[in-house]
Design a protein around this motif. Structure first.
Motif, mmCIF file in Angstrom:
data_model
loop_
_atom_site.group_PDB
_atom_site.id
_atom_site.type_symbol
_atom_site.label_atom_id
_atom_site.label_comp_id
_atom_site.label_asym_id
_atom_site.label_seq_id
_atom_site.Cartn_x
_atom_site.Cartn_y
_atom_site.Cartn_z
ATOM 1 N N ILE A 190 44.127 80.733 37.582
ATOM 2 C CA ILE A 190 44.468 79.594 37.860
ATOM 3 C C ILE A 190 45.797 78.936 37.239
ATOM 4 O O ILE A 190 46.699 78.372 37.623
ATOM 5 N N LEU A 191 45.550 79.152 35.877
ATOM 6 C CA LEU A 191 46.804 78.806 35.115
ATOM 7 C C LEU A 191 48.301 79.734 35.355
ATOM 8 O O LEU A 191 49.151 79.035 35.585
ATOM 9 N N ARG A 192 47.823 80.981 35.732
ATOM 10 C CA ARG A 192 49.224 81.587 36.390
ATOM 11 C C ARG A 192 49.616 81.143 37.428
ATOM 12 O O ARG A 192 50.738 80.922 38.033
ATOM 13 N N LEU A 193 48.869 80.862 38.512
ATOM 14 C CA LEU A 193 49.183 80.185 39.760
ATOM 15 C C LEU A 193 49.938 78.967 39.516
ATOM 16 O O LEU A 193 50.871 78.591 40.203
ATOM 17 N N PHE A 194 49.283 77.894 38.760
ATOM 18 C CA PHE A 194 50.106 76.633 38.356
ATOM 19 C C PHE A 194 51.402 76.932 37.869
ATOM 20 O O PHE A 194 52.180 76.135 37.862
ATOM 21 N N SER A 195 51.328 78.133 36.851
ATOM 22 C CA SER A 195 52.552 78.169 36.069
ATOM 23 C C SER A 195 53.799 78.604 37.039
ATOM 24 O O SER A 195 54.558 78.307 36.864
ATOM 25 N N SER A 196 53.357 79.673 37.969
ATOM 26 C CA SER A 196 54.305 80.009 38.857
ATOM 27 C C SER A 196 54.834 79.142 39.757
ATOM 28 O O SER A 196 55.999 79.147 40.130
ATOM 29 N N ARG B 91 70.860 81.822 36.722
ATOM 30 C CA ARG B 91 70.450 81.457 35.363
ATOM 31 C C ARG B 91 68.944 81.383 35.458
ATOM 32 O O ARG B 91 68.479 80.778 35.905
ATOM 33 N N THR B 92 68.442 81.858 34.085
ATOM 34 C CA THR B 92 67.079 81.638 33.828
ATOM 35 C C THR B 92 66.931 81.291 32.402
ATOM 36 O O THR B 92 67.652 81.606 31.342
ATOM 37 N N ILE B 93 65.957 80.230 32.571
ATOM 38 C CA ILE B 93 65.585 79.598 31.282
ATOM 39 C C ILE B 93 63.939 79.556 30.829
ATOM 40 O O ILE B 93 63.293 79.453 31.919
ATOM 41 N N GLN B 94 63.629 79.938 29.711
ATOM 42 C CA GLN B 94 62.221 80.163 29.455
ATOM 43 C C GLN B 94 61.648 78.510 29.121
ATOM 44 O O GLN B 94 62.285 77.918 28.142
ATOM 45 N N PHE B 95 60.752 77.996 29.830
ATOM 46 C CA PHE B 95 60.204 76.670 29.482
ATOM 47 C C PHE B 95 58.701 76.859 28.865
ATOM 48 O O PHE B 95 58.154 78.236 28.862
ATOM 49 N N LEU B 96 58.045 76.096 28.352
ATOM 50 C CA LEU B 96 56.811 76.030 27.851
ATOM 51 C C LEU B 96 55.668 76.654 28.788
ATOM 52 O O LEU B 96 54.959 77.307 28.808
ATOM 53 N N PHE B 97 55.885 76.313 30.255
ATOM 54 C CA PHE B 97 55.240 76.773 31.323
ATOM 55 C C PHE B 97 55.741 77.933 32.029
ATOM 56 O O PHE B 97 54.750 78.433 32.865
ATOM 57 N N GLY B 98 56.662 78.633 31.469
ATOM 58 C CA GLY B 98 57.124 79.844 32.198
ATOM 59 C C GLY B 98 58.577 79.861 32.343
ATOM 60 O O GLY B 98 59.340 79.119 31.892
ATOM 61 N N GLU B 99 59.136 80.856 32.833
ATOM 62 C CA GLU B 99 60.277 81.249 33.158
ATOM 63 C C GLU B 99 61.064 80.800 34.547
ATOM 64 O O GLU B 99 60.244 80.856 35.597
ATOM 65 N N VAL B 100 61.965 79.689 34.542
ATOM 66 C CA VAL B 100 62.582 79.217 35.860
ATOM 67 C C VAL B 100 63.876 79.838 35.902
ATOM 68 O O VAL B 100 64.884 79.862 35.196
ATOM 69 N N CYS C 140 74.562 79.949 27.220
ATOM 70 C CA CYS C 140 73.981 81.301 26.392
ATOM 71 C C CYS C 140 72.514 80.913 25.755
ATOM 72 O O CYS C 140 72.107 81.762 24.767
ATOM 73 N N LYS C 141 71.982 79.548 25.981
ATOM 74 C CA LYS C 141 70.813 79.392 25.533
ATOM 75 C C LYS C 141 69.587 79.968 26.387
ATOM 76 O O LYS C 141 69.543 79.510 27.698
ATOM 77 N N ARG C 142 68.595 80.658 26.038
ATOM 78 C CA ARG C 142 67.690 81.156 26.798
ATOM 79 C C ARG C 142 66.200 80.203 26.988
ATOM 80 O O ARG C 142 65.513 80.055 27.992
ATOM 81 N N TYR C 143 66.318 79.445 25.838
ATOM 82 C CA TYR C 143 64.975 78.585 25.650
ATOM 83 C C TYR C 143 65.160 77.045 25.838
ATOM 84 O O TYR C 143 66.411 76.601 25.687
ATOM 85 N N SER C 144 64.068 76.374 26.535
ATOM 86 C CA SER C 144 64.313 75.091 26.825
ATOM 87 C C SER C 144 64.343 74.206 25.423
ATOM 88 O O SER C 144 63.655 74.775 24.426
ATOM 89 N N PRO D 290 53.380 81.486 28.672
ATOM 90 C CA PRO D 290 53.635 82.648 29.386
ATOM 91 C C PRO D 290 55.050 83.163 28.975
ATOM 92 O O PRO D 290 55.622 83.970 29.436
ATOM 93 N N THR D 291 55.549 82.769 28.099
ATOM 94 C CA THR D 291 56.806 82.875 27.348
ATOM 95 C C THR D 291 56.559 84.121 26.320
ATOM 96 O O THR D 291 55.592 83.849 25.327
ATOM 97 N N SER D 292 57.483 84.736 26.079
ATOM 98 C CA SER D 292 57.336 85.948 25.073
ATOM 99 C C SER D 292 58.449 85.353 24.116
ATOM 100 O O SER D 292 59.556 85.259 24.382
ATOM 101 N N MET D 293 58.034 85.548 22.671
ATOM 102 C CA MET D 293 59.222 85.287 21.635
ATOM 103 C C MET D 293 58.922 86.266 20.517
ATOM 104 O O MET D 293 57.876 86.218 20.229
ATOM 105 N N SER D 294 60.101 86.830 19.901
ATOM 106 C CA SER D 294 59.705 87.698 18.867
ATOM 107 C C SER D 294 59.645 86.929 17.600
ATOM 108 O O SER D 294 60.412 85.817 17.586
ATOM 109 N N GLN D 295 59.194 87.405 16.296
ATOM 110 C CA GLN D 295 59.496 86.746 15.080
ATOM 111 C C GLN D 295 60.848 86.490 14.946
ATOM 112 O O GLN D 295 61.202 85.425 14.095
ATOM 113 N N GLN D 296 61.773 87.254 15.312
ATOM 114 C CA GLN D 296 63.455 87.058 14.801
ATOM 115 C C GLN D 296 63.766 85.999 15.743
ATOM 116 O O GLN D 296 64.667 85.105 14.953
ATOM 117 N N LYS D 297 63.375 85.781 17.098
ATOM 118 C CA LYS D 297 63.674 84.497 17.566
ATOM 119 C C LYS D 297 63.255 83.350 17.057
ATOM 120 O O LYS D 297 64.018 82.328 17.262
#
Length: 139
Positions: A25-31, A62-71, A98-102, A130-137
Motif C-alpha cells: 500500500i505504501l508503494r501504491l500511494f507513493s507511485s 526532469r526527475t527530482i527525488q522527493f520524500l515520497f519518491g521520484e517524480v 542540476c539539483k536532484r533532491y527536493s 523510496p529514495t536512495s542516497m549514498s553517504q557521500q551525497k
C-alpha cells in the motif's frame, strides 16, 4: 477514488500478513503521489507558457527525488523577449539547476546529518523513504 479502494482491497486479499500489505500500500500511494505531482507540474508548465510572452524552444524531461519518491515530468525551455533562455517552471518554483533532491528532502537529511554519522543517515534515508542516497551525497 473507487479504483484506489479496489486496489487496496485487492492488496489486502492477496497479502499474507499486514506487514506485506502495508509495504504494498505504501508503494501504491507513493507511485500514485509521484504520478499526480508530475502531471500537476506539467499542467502548471502549460499555464505558465500560455501566460508568458515567450517562444518554446524544446521540451526536456526532469526527475527530482522527493520524500515520497521520484517524480518525473516534462518542462519547457523558452526564449523570453529579452533573449534569455529559461525554464519557467524552475523559475516559478525555485528549482535549482542540476539539483536532484527536493528542498524538503535535503532539509530532513541535513537535520539528521547534524546529529548522526553520514553512513547511518544514508541508511535511514534508504530505509524510510523510496529514495536512495549514498553517504557521500549526505555529506
Amino acid at each position: 477514488m473507487t479504483e484506489i479502494v479496489s486496489e487496496i482491497a485487492e492488496i489486502l486479499k492477496s497479502s499474507n500478513d499486514l506487514l506485506e500489505a502495508e509495504l504494498k500500500i505504501l508503494r501504491l500511494f507513493s507511485s500514485f503521489l509521484c504520478e499526480v505531482l508530475g502531471t500537476s507540474f506539467e499542467r502548471l508548465v502549460q499555464e505558465l507558457v500560455k501566460d508568458a510572452d515567450a517562444k518554446v524552444l524544446r521540451r526536456d524531461q526532469r526527475t527530482i527525488q522527493f520524500l515520497f519518491g521520484e517524480v518525473t515530468f516534462k518542462r519547457r525551455l523558452v526564449e523570453e523577449i529579452t533573449g534569455c533562455h529559461v525554464y519557467l517552471l524552475d523559475r516559478h518554483l525555485g528549482i535549482k539547476p542540476c539539483k536532484r533532491y527536493s528542498p524538503l528532502l535535503l532539509a530532513r537529511v541535513s537535520a539528521l546529518a547534524s546529529k548522526g554519522v553520514m553512513r547511518m543517515v544514508a541508511s535511514a534515508v534508504n530505509l524510510l523513504t523510496p529514495t536512495s542516497m549514498s553517504q557521500q551525497k549526505v555529506a
